[in-house]
Design a protein around this motif. Structure first.
Motif, PDB file in Angstrom:
ATOM      1  N   MET A 219      77.983  -3.088  51.386  1.00  0.00           N
ATOM      2  CA  MET A 219      78.847  -3.657  52.421  1.00  0.00           C
ATOM      3  C   MET A 219      79.639  -2.544  53.079  1.00  0.00           C
ATOM      4  SD  MET A 219      81.948  -6.483  52.036  1.00  0.00           S
ATOM      5  CE  MET A 219      80.896  -7.937  51.981  1.00  0.00           C
ATOM      6  N   ASN A 220      79.833  -2.629  54.386  1.00  0.00           N
ATOM      7  CA  ASN A 220      80.696  -1.694  55.097  1.00  0.00           C
ATOM      8  C   ASN A 220      82.071  -1.706  54.424  1.00  0.00           C
ATOM      9  OD1 ASN A 220      82.932  -1.300  57.221  1.00  0.00           O
ATOM     10  ND2 ASN A 220      81.150  -0.428  58.248  1.00  0.00           N
ATOM     11  N   GLN A 221      82.533  -0.541  54.012  1.00  0.00           N
ATOM     12  CA  GLN A 221      83.757  -0.469  53.216  1.00  0.00           C
ATOM     13  C   GLN A 221      84.997  -0.932  53.989  1.00  0.00           C
ATOM     14  OE1 GLN A 221      83.597   0.672  49.646  1.00  0.00           O
ATOM     15  NE2 GLN A 221      81.653  -0.182  50.392  1.00  0.00           N
ATOM     16  N   GLY A 222      85.034  -0.638  55.278  1.00  0.00           N
ATOM     17  CA  GLY A 222      86.156  -1.110  56.081  1.00  0.00           C
ATOM     18  C   GLY A 222      86.143  -2.621  56.208  1.00  0.00           C
ATOM     19  N   PHE A 223      84.956  -3.171  56.367  1.00  0.00           N
ATOM     20  CA  PHE A 223      84.818  -4.623  56.453  1.00  0.00           C
ATOM     21  C   PHE A 223      85.218  -5.257  55.123  1.00  0.00           C
ATOM     22  CE2 PHE A 223      81.955  -8.465  56.346  1.00  0.00           C
ATOM     23  CZ  PHE A 223      82.611  -9.183  57.337  1.00  0.00           C
ATOM     24  N   GLY A 224      84.827  -4.619  54.029  1.00  0.00           N
ATOM     25  CA  GLY A 224      85.201  -5.135  52.718  1.00  0.00           C
ATOM     26  C   GLY A 224      86.710  -5.144  52.520  1.00  0.00           C
ATOM     27  N   SER A 225      87.367  -4.102  52.977  1.00  0.00           N
ATOM     28  CA  SER A 225      88.828  -4.040  52.868  1.00  0.00           C
ATOM     29  C   SER A 225      89.486  -5.137  53.699  1.00  0.00           C
ATOM     30  CB  SER A 225      89.329  -2.663  53.327  1.00  0.00           C
ATOM     31  OG  SER A 225      88.833  -1.644  52.490  1.00  0.00           O
ATOM     32  N   PHE A 226      88.916  -5.384  54.873  1.00  0.00           N
ATOM     33  CA  PHE A 226      89.409  -6.452  55.747  1.00  0.00           C
ATOM     34  C   PHE A 226      89.264  -7.813  55.064  1.00  0.00           C
ATOM     35  CE2 PHE A 226      87.963  -9.622  58.967  1.00  0.00           C
ATOM     36  CZ  PHE A 226      89.179  -9.841  59.608  1.00  0.00           C
ATOM     37  N   LEU A 227      88.116  -8.033  54.423  1.00  0.00           N
ATOM     38  CA  LEU A 227      87.876  -9.311  53.746  1.00  0.00           C
ATOM     39  C   LEU A 227      88.793  -9.495  52.544  1.00  0.00           C
ATOM     40  CD1 LEU A 227      83.972  -9.565  53.795  1.00  0.00           C
ATOM     41  CD2 LEU A 227      85.597 -10.877  55.170  1.00  0.00           C
ATOM     42  N   ARG A 228      89.138  -8.389  51.886  1.00  0.00           N
ATOM     43  CA  ARG A 228      90.050  -8.488  50.746  1.00  0.00           C
ATOM     44  C   ARG A 228      91.408  -9.069  51.157  1.00  0.00           C
ATOM     45  NH1 ARG A 228      89.881  -3.223  46.777  1.00  0.00           N
ATOM     46  NH2 ARG A 228      88.095  -3.881  45.485  1.00  0.00           N
ATOM     47  N   LYS A 229      91.833  -8.778  52.357  1.00  0.00           N
ATOM     48  CA  LYS A 229      93.114  -9.311  52.841  1.00  0.00           C
ATOM     49  C   LYS A 229      93.024 -10.825  53.071  1.00  0.00           C
ATOM     50  CE  LYS A 229      94.337  -4.958  55.135  1.00  0.00           C
ATOM     51  NZ  LYS A 229      94.614  -4.287  56.437  1.00  0.00           N
ATOM     52  N   LEU A 230      91.852 -11.263  53.484  1.00  0.00           N
ATOM     53  CA  LEU A 230      91.659 -12.692  53.743  1.00  0.00           C
ATOM     54  C   LEU A 230      91.323 -13.465  52.470  1.00  0.00           C
ATOM     55  CD1 LEU A 230      89.484 -12.463  57.001  1.00  0.00           C
ATOM     56  CD2 LEU A 230      91.958 -12.791  56.817  1.00  0.00           C
ATOM     57  N   CYS A 231      90.765 -12.762  51.500  1.00  0.00           N
ATOM     58  CA  CYS A 231      90.318 -13.405  50.261  1.00  0.00           C
ATOM     59  C   CYS A 231      90.868 -12.633  49.057  1.00  0.00           C
ATOM     60  CB  CYS A 231      88.795 -13.423  50.197  1.00  0.00           C
ATOM     61  SG  CYS A 231      87.990 -14.313  51.558  1.00  0.00           S
ATOM     62  N   PRO A 232      92.146 -12.795  48.744  1.00  0.00           N
ATOM     63  CA  PRO A 232      92.753 -12.074  47.622  1.00  0.00           C
ATOM     64  C   PRO A 232      92.078 -12.444  46.299  1.00  0.00           C
ATOM     65  CG  PRO A 232      94.418 -13.148  48.991  1.00  0.00           C
ATOM     66  CD  PRO A 232      93.094 -13.677  49.427  1.00  0.00           C
ATOM     67  N   GLN A 233      92.053 -11.497  45.402  1.00  0.00           N
ATOM     68  CA  GLN A 233      91.453 -11.744  44.090  1.00  0.00           C
ATOM     69  C   GLN A 233      92.267 -12.781  43.322  1.00  0.00           C
ATOM     70  OE1 GLN A 233      91.182  -8.270  41.554  1.00  0.00           O
ATOM     71  NE2 GLN A 233      89.364  -9.054  40.528  1.00  0.00           N
TER      72      GLN A 233
END
Length: 326
Positions: A219-233
């Motif tokens: 996965m594109n790492q920047g995109f993954g970081s963006f998704l982490r903000k929308l989907c917290p662990q």
């Protein structure tokens, strides 16, 4: 001579009666099936679907996904629409792949209600799903095709079957190919149908395994970081995000661009890049205008012919609701 004629006529009558009990087959489907039975059937479906999509384009995505989920389990028989009952507390719609993510049931309810006013007991719920998905494809992607009708509605719906049969977002290419091949669909048709991921939304739980504990290298790492903000662990609520952040309400080629740039949500999306044939097809859809739409239309028609009804289990036309068997 008279006795032979009598026997012949009796056989014809028996054969005709028996045919009425048989499940619908691919050979019995035809374009314009309802012209002589319910002339306004397809126009009623189209106008009703339009009225919902204008207000909420996401419902169009739901209808296309509903068609896919219905056809893959027991064939295109509207088994996904059946509500739980005391006799069957766990139908398909309550299965993990469908609940709570599958939507558009209210659209089917509205279409069925209008059709029952016009021609009660004539149009099957399975055909309503197929026609609704076709019209959603038109309104969201300007993808136009004629789909044969004449399906019957099934009487069996089992949650466990949906969980077992429907392809998961974590599937690799081999698993996807096997899943689609089991339904008579080719790898090329699978890639075309995957384009439906250009619309709709996904729950975070469907892809957070790619975000934690580390971002998946596919996965594109920047995109993954963006998704982490929308989907917290370990979030208390399973969040929802668009499947395509660029043109979320358009059924278009953007999905394949997302796949190539590693900004698609699912591991199954990335897996399309893992073979020369599927990679070339993805690349073609990003570069050749109209290629995706033509292939998507043909694949939707092909998927609509999946029939897995067993002998001795005749279908029916449900009425007045699609949520319960007659």
């Amino acid at each position: 001579m008279e006795s032979k004629i009598s026997i012949f006529i009796t056989c014809l009558v028996f054969a005709a009666a028996f045919q009425l009990l048989l499940p619908v087959s691919e050979a019995s489907l035809k374009v314009g099936y309802y012209k002589s039975k319910c002339k306004k059937a397809e126009s009623i479906v189209k106008s009703t679907v339009r009225s919902f999509i204008v207000k909420n384009p996401g419902l169009g995505a739901g209808l296309i996904r509903m068609f896919f989920h219905d056809c893959f389990v027991r064939g295109c028989d509207a088994s996904v629409l059946l509500d739980p009952t005391p006799a069957n507390p766990q139908p398909e719609k309550l299965s993990i792949p469908n609940n709570p993510s599958l939507r558009g049931f209210e659209v089917i309810d509205a279409v069925k209600a209008e059709l029952e006013k016009q021609c009660p007991g004539v149009v099957s719920c399975a055909d309503i799903i197929a026609l609704s998905a076709r019209d959603a494809s038109l309104f969201l992607g300007n993808i136009s095709y004629k789909i044969p009708t004449g399906r019957l509605d099934g009487r069996v719906s089992i949650s466990a079957e949906a969980l077992q049969i429907l392809p998961a977002p974590s599937f690799n290419l081999s698993q996807l190919e096997a899943s689609f091949a089991s339904k008579g669909l080719s790898t090329a048709e699978m890639v075309a149908l995957s384009g439906a991921h250009s619309i709709g939304r996904s729950h975070c739980s469907s892809f957070t395994s790619r975000l934690y504990p580390t971002i998946d290298p596919t996965m594109n790492q920047g995109f993954g970081s963006f998704l982490r903000k929308l989907c917290p662990q370990n979030a208390a609520v399973d969040g929802v995000v668009p499947q395509d952040f660029v043109s979320p309400n358009k059924l278009d080629e953007q999905y394949y661009k997302n796949v190539e740039s590693l900004t698609a949500l699912f591991f199954s999306d990335w897996s399309l890049l893992t073979s020369g044939a599927t990679l070339n097809q993805v690349d073609t859809y990003t570069k050749v205008p109209g290629a995706f739409k033509a292939d998507f239309a043909n694949a939707m028609i092909k998927m609509g012919s999946i029939n897995e009804a067993l002998p001795g289990s005749p279908g029916e036309v449900r009425g007045p609701t699609c949520r319960a068997v007659n």
